[in-house]
Every structure is written in structure tokens, then in C-alpha cells.
Scaffold this motif. Structure first.
Motif, PDB file in Angstrom:
ATOM      1  N   ALA A 117     -25.357 -41.088  -2.623  1.00  0.00           N
ATOM      2  CA  ALA A 117     -24.709 -39.794  -2.749  1.00  0.00           C
ATOM      3  C   ALA A 117     -25.782 -38.728  -2.584  1.00  0.00           C
ATOM      4  CB  ALA A 117     -24.045 -39.658  -4.114  1.00  0.00           C
ATOM      5  N   MET A 118     -25.375 -37.559  -2.154  1.00  0.00           N
ATOM      6  CA  MET A 118     -26.311 -36.457  -1.952  1.00  0.00           C
ATOM      7  C   MET A 118     -25.880 -35.251  -2.773  1.00  0.00           C
ATOM      8  SD  MET A 118     -28.589 -37.622   0.092  1.00  0.00           S
ATOM      9  CE  MET A 118     -29.456 -36.097   0.489  1.00  0.00           C
ATOM     10  N   GLY A 119     -26.851 -34.544  -3.250  1.00  0.00           N
ATOM     11  CA  GLY A 119     -26.557 -33.355  -4.029  1.00  0.00           C
ATOM     12  C   GLY A 119     -27.433 -32.186  -3.615  1.00  0.00           C
ATOM     13  N   TRP A 120     -26.936 -31.022  -3.864  1.00  0.00           N
ATOM     14  CA  TRP A 120     -27.721 -29.787  -3.720  1.00  0.00           C
ATOM     15  C   TRP A 120     -27.845 -29.159  -5.108  1.00  0.00           C
ATOM     16  CZ3 TRP A 120     -30.441 -28.138   0.387  1.00  0.00           C
ATOM     17  CH2 TRP A 120     -30.111 -28.639   1.656  1.00  0.00           C
ATOM     18  N   PHE A 121     -29.053 -28.782  -5.434  1.00  0.00           N
ATOM     19  CA  PHE A 121     -29.348 -28.080  -6.669  1.00  0.00           C
ATOM     20  C   PHE A 121     -30.107 -26.809  -6.318  1.00  0.00           C
ATOM     21  CE2 PHE A 121     -28.262 -31.275  -9.896  1.00  0.00           C
ATOM     22  CZ  PHE A 121     -28.082 -32.386  -9.087  1.00  0.00           C
TER      23      PHE A 121
ATOM     24  N   GLY B  19     -18.844 -39.495   2.111  1.00  0.00           N
ATOM     25  CA  GLY B  19     -18.348 -38.155   2.369  1.00  0.00           C
ATOM     26  C   GLY B  19     -16.924 -37.903   1.908  1.00  0.00           C
ATOM     27  N   GLY B  20     -16.301 -38.914   1.312  1.00  0.00           N
ATOM     28  CA  GLY B  20     -14.902 -38.767   0.928  1.00  0.00           C
ATOM     29  C   GLY B  20     -14.674 -37.954  -0.331  1.00  0.00           C
ATOM     30  N   SER B  21     -15.716 -37.808  -1.140  1.00  0.00           N
ATOM     31  CA  SER B  21     -15.588 -37.043  -2.376  1.00  0.00           C
ATOM     32  C   SER B  21     -16.651 -35.957  -2.419  1.00  0.00           C
ATOM     33  CB  SER B  21     -15.771 -37.960  -3.592  1.00  0.00           C
ATOM     34  OG  SER B  21     -14.747 -38.916  -3.660  1.00  0.00           O
TER      35      SER B  21
ATOM     36  N   SER C  83     -19.449 -21.761 -10.048  1.00  0.00           N
ATOM     37  CA  SER C  83     -20.011 -20.513  -9.528  1.00  0.00           C
ATOM     38  C   SER C  83     -20.007 -20.434  -8.008  1.00  0.00           C
ATOM     39  CB  SER C  83     -21.438 -20.332 -10.044  1.00  0.00           C
ATOM     40  OG  SER C  83     -22.254 -21.418  -9.639  1.00  0.00           O
ATOM     41  N   VAL C  84     -19.865 -21.578  -7.330  1.00  0.00           N
ATOM     42  CA  VAL C  84     -19.899 -21.569  -5.863  1.00  0.00           C
ATOM     43  C   VAL C  84     -18.606 -22.090  -5.245  1.00  0.00           C
ATOM     44  CG1 VAL C  84     -22.393 -21.937  -5.956  1.00  0.00           C
ATOM     45  CG2 VAL C  84     -20.878 -23.890  -5.525  1.00  0.00           C
ATOM     46  N   LYS C  85     -17.697 -22.553  -6.074  1.00  0.00           N
ATOM     47  CA  LYS C  85     -16.455 -23.137  -5.565  1.00  0.00           C
ATOM     48  C   LYS C  85     -15.694 -22.108  -4.734  1.00  0.00           C
ATOM     49  CE  LYS C  85     -15.017 -26.086  -8.443  1.00  0.00           C
ATOM     50  NZ  LYS C  85     -14.431 -26.746  -9.636  1.00  0.00           N
ATOM     51  N   GLY C  86     -15.240 -22.543  -3.573  1.00  0.00           N
ATOM     52  CA  GLY C  86     -14.524 -21.656  -2.675  1.00  0.00           C
ATOM     53  C   GLY C  86     -15.420 -20.866  -1.737  1.00  0.00           C
ATOM     54  N   ARG C  87     -16.723 -20.886  -1.987  1.00  0.00           N
ATOM     55  CA  ARG C  87     -17.667 -20.163  -1.134  1.00  0.00           C
ATOM     56  C   ARG C  87     -18.621 -21.106  -0.401  1.00  0.00           C
ATOM     57  NH1 ARG C  87     -21.385 -16.957  -3.334  1.00  0.00           N
ATOM     58  NH2 ARG C  87     -21.499 -18.084  -5.324  1.00  0.00           N
ATOM     59  N   PHE C  88     -18.979 -22.207  -1.029  1.00  0.00           N
ATOM     60  CA  PHE C  88     -19.924 -23.165  -0.458  1.00  0.00           C
ATOM     61  C   PHE C  88     -19.184 -24.431  -0.034  1.00  0.00           C
ATOM     62  CE2 PHE C  88     -24.089 -21.793  -2.809  1.00  0.00           C
ATOM     63  CZ  PHE C  88     -23.846 -20.472  -2.436  1.00  0.00           C
ATOM     64  N   THR C  89     -19.704 -25.073   1.011  1.00  0.00           N
ATOM     65  CA  THR C  89     -19.151 -26.337   1.481  1.00  0.00           C
ATOM     66  C   THR C  89     -20.287 -27.314   1.762  1.00  0.00           C
ATOM     67  OG1 THR C  89     -17.262 -25.220   2.505  1.00  0.00           O
ATOM     68  CG2 THR C  89     -17.719 -27.476   3.208  1.00  0.00           C
ATOM     69  N   ILE C  90     -20.184 -28.497   1.178  1.00  0.00           N
ATOM     70  CA  ILE C  90     -21.162 -29.546   1.427  1.00  0.00           C
ATOM     71  C   ILE C  90     -20.561 -30.551   2.402  1.00  0.00           C
ATOM     72  CG2 ILE C  90     -20.423 -30.944  -0.560  1.00  0.00           C
ATOM     73  CD1 ILE C  90     -23.385 -31.758  -0.930  1.00  0.00           C
ATOM     74  N   ALA C  91     -21.391 -31.048   3.303  1.00  0.00           N
ATOM     75  CA  ALA C  91     -20.939 -32.041   4.279  1.00  0.00           C
ATOM     76  C   ALA C  91     -22.127 -32.930   4.627  1.00  0.00           C
ATOM     77  CB  ALA C  91     -20.394 -31.350   5.532  1.00  0.00           C
ATOM     78  N   ARG C  92     -21.828 -34.069   5.209  1.00  0.00           N
ATOM     79  CA  ARG C  92     -22.902 -34.971   5.613  1.00  0.00           C
ATOM     80  C   ARG C  92     -22.546 -35.652   6.920  1.00  0.00           C
ATOM     81  NH1 ARG C  92     -23.853 -39.138   1.006  1.00  0.00           N
ATOM     82  NH2 ARG C  92     -25.377 -39.992   2.482  1.00  0.00           N
ATOM     83  N   ASN C  93     -23.577 -36.024   7.649  1.00  0.00           N
ATOM     84  CA  ASN C  93     -23.422 -36.789   8.883  1.00  0.00           C
ATOM     85  C   ASN C  93     -24.358 -37.985   8.758  1.00  0.00           C
ATOM     86  OD1 ASN C  93     -23.662 -37.869  11.487  1.00  0.00           O
ATOM     87  ND2 ASN C  93     -23.203 -35.909  12.430  1.00  0.00           N
ATOM     88  N   ASN C  94     -23.812 -39.128   8.420  1.00  0.00           N
ATOM     89  CA  ASN C  94     -24.661 -40.298   8.180  1.00  0.00           C
ATOM     90  C   ASN C  94     -25.336 -40.798   9.460  1.00  0.00           C
ATOM     91  OD1 ASN C  94     -24.162 -40.243   5.440  1.00  0.00           O
ATOM     92  ND2 ASN C  94     -22.575 -41.831   5.513  1.00  0.00           N
TER      93      ASN C  94
ATOM     94  N   ALA D  14     -31.107 -37.185  -3.297  1.00  0.00           N
ATOM     95  CA  ALA D  14     -30.373 -38.420  -3.023  1.00  0.00           C
ATOM     96  C   ALA D  14     -30.361 -39.287  -4.271  1.00  0.00           C
ATOM     97  CB  ALA D  14     -31.023 -39.179  -1.867  1.00  0.00           C
ATOM     98  N   GLY D  15     -29.183 -39.841  -4.570  1.00  0.00           N
ATOM     99  CA  GLY D  15     -29.096 -40.692  -5.753  1.00  0.00           C
ATOM    100  C   GLY D  15     -27.673 -41.068  -6.057  1.00  0.00           C
ATOM    101  N   SER D  16     -27.314 -40.967  -7.340  1.00  0.00           N
ATOM    102  CA  SER D  16     -25.959 -41.302  -7.770  1.00  0.00           C
ATOM    103  C   SER D  16     -25.063 -40.077  -7.655  1.00  0.00           C
ATOM    104  CB  SER D  16     -25.969 -41.801  -9.216  1.00  0.00           C
ATOM    105  OG  SER D  16     -26.769 -42.947  -9.346  1.00  0.00           O
ATOM    106  N   TYR D  17     -23.776 -40.295  -7.540  1.00  0.00           N
ATOM    107  CA  TYR D  17     -22.808 -39.203  -7.420  1.00  0.00           C
ATOM    108  C   TYR D  17     -22.664 -38.539  -8.792  1.00  0.00           C
ATOM    109  CZ  TYR D  17     -18.527 -36.737  -6.081  1.00  0.00           C
ATOM    110  OH  TYR D  17     -17.590 -35.783  -5.811  1.00  0.00           O
ATOM    111  N   SER D  18     -23.478 -37.526  -9.019  1.00  0.00           N
ATOM    112  CA  SER D  18     -23.567 -36.910 -10.331  1.00  0.00           C
ATOM    113  C   SER D  18     -23.898 -35.432 -10.187  1.00  0.00           C
ATOM    114  CB  SER D  18     -24.665 -37.602 -11.154  1.00  0.00           C
ATOM    115  OG  SER D  18     -24.921 -36.923 -12.356  1.00  0.00           O
ATOM    116  N   ASN D  19     -23.626 -34.676 -11.246  1.00  0.00           N
ATOM    117  CA  ASN D  19     -24.048 -33.275 -11.263  1.00  0.00           C
ATOM    118  C   ASN D  19     -25.289 -33.095 -12.144  1.00  0.00           C
ATOM    119  OD1 ASN D  19     -22.954 -33.588 -13.761  1.00  0.00           O
ATOM    120  ND2 ASN D  19     -21.462 -31.953 -13.603  1.00  0.00           N
TER     121      ASN D  19
END
Length: 121
Positions: free
Chosen positions: A33-37, A55-57, A63-74, A98-103
Motif C-alpha cells: 500500500a502507498m501513502g502520502w503524508f 488501487g481498489g481502496s 482536511s483534504v477530502k474532496g480536493r486531493f486524489t491519490i492514484a497509482r500505476n503499478n 510504502a507499507g501497510s494500508y494505514s493512516n
């Protein structure tokens, strides 16, 4: 081992858009899983967005919902963060991880070097 290189930061006026990306080395990118901090001066690193290995979840900080979009191209070992309607409070160094699907930052094993995003008012 995964090495991450973030790019695409810069200076933008409030209300503008910016896209940052993060390229990973290694053949196991699609396993993570990938994250942005982000981290602003004098503040703790905070969660921005995350995306599952396939990429399914996706998930976003309120604070960023509706303004930011995360995507990936494996196929390209790349994760993206499209940022729209930027606000001065979005100013920070943005890190991909990169790591576990976590916040939670401690759930991510590999980190990029960060890219500066500055939003002027």
C-alpha cells in the motif's frame, strides 16, 4: 527493499492545483500500500491519503477530502497525488511511503525524501 523518489512540488497560489508523484525502485512495488503524508514546520507528520496495493481502496484525511486524489500505476511503479483547490494551510513537505494500508506513519516501512509544496495566499 524499496526506494522512493518524490517529485513535483513547487509554489502555487491559493485555489490552484499541483500534482506530486513518487517513483519506486524494485519489483515489489505492487505488494505495498502507498501513502502520502505531510509535515509543516513545527508540526508533526500527518496523514494525507492512502491507496491499497491494487488501487481498489483509497482513504483521505478530512482536511483534504474532496480536493486531493491519490492514484497509482503499478506498471510504472508510481503513485500520484493530485491536489486541487489548494489552501495556504496545505503548505508542507510531502512524503510518499510504502507499507501497510494505514493512516499511521509507523505502519510504513519505506519513505521518500519529501517534496516541498508551498501555497501562497
Amino acid at each position: 527493499q524499496v526506494q522512493l523518489v518524490a517529485s513535483g512540488g513547487g509554489l502555487v497560489q491559493a485555489g490552484g492545483s499541483l500534482s506530486v508523484s513518487c517513483v519506486a525502485s524494485g519489483r515489489t512495488f505492487s505488494s505495498y500500500a502507498m501513502g502520502w503524508f505531510r509535515q509543516a514546520p513545527g508540526k508533526e507528520r500527518e496523514f494525507v491519503a492512502r491507496i491499497s496495493w491494487g488501487g481498489g481502496s483509497t482513504d483521505y484525511a478530512d482536511s483534504v477530502k474532496g480536493r486531493f486524489t491519490i492514484a497509482r500505476n503499478n506498471a510504472k511503479n508510481t503513485v500520484y497525488l493530485q491536489m486541487n483547490s489548494l489552501k495556504p494551510e496545505d503548505t508542507a513537505v510531502y512524503y510518499c511511503a510504502a507499507g501497510s494500508y494505514s493512516n499511521m506513519p509507523h505502519e510504513y516501512h519505506y519513505w521518500g525524501q519529501g517534496t516541498q509544496v508551498t501555497v501562497s495566499s
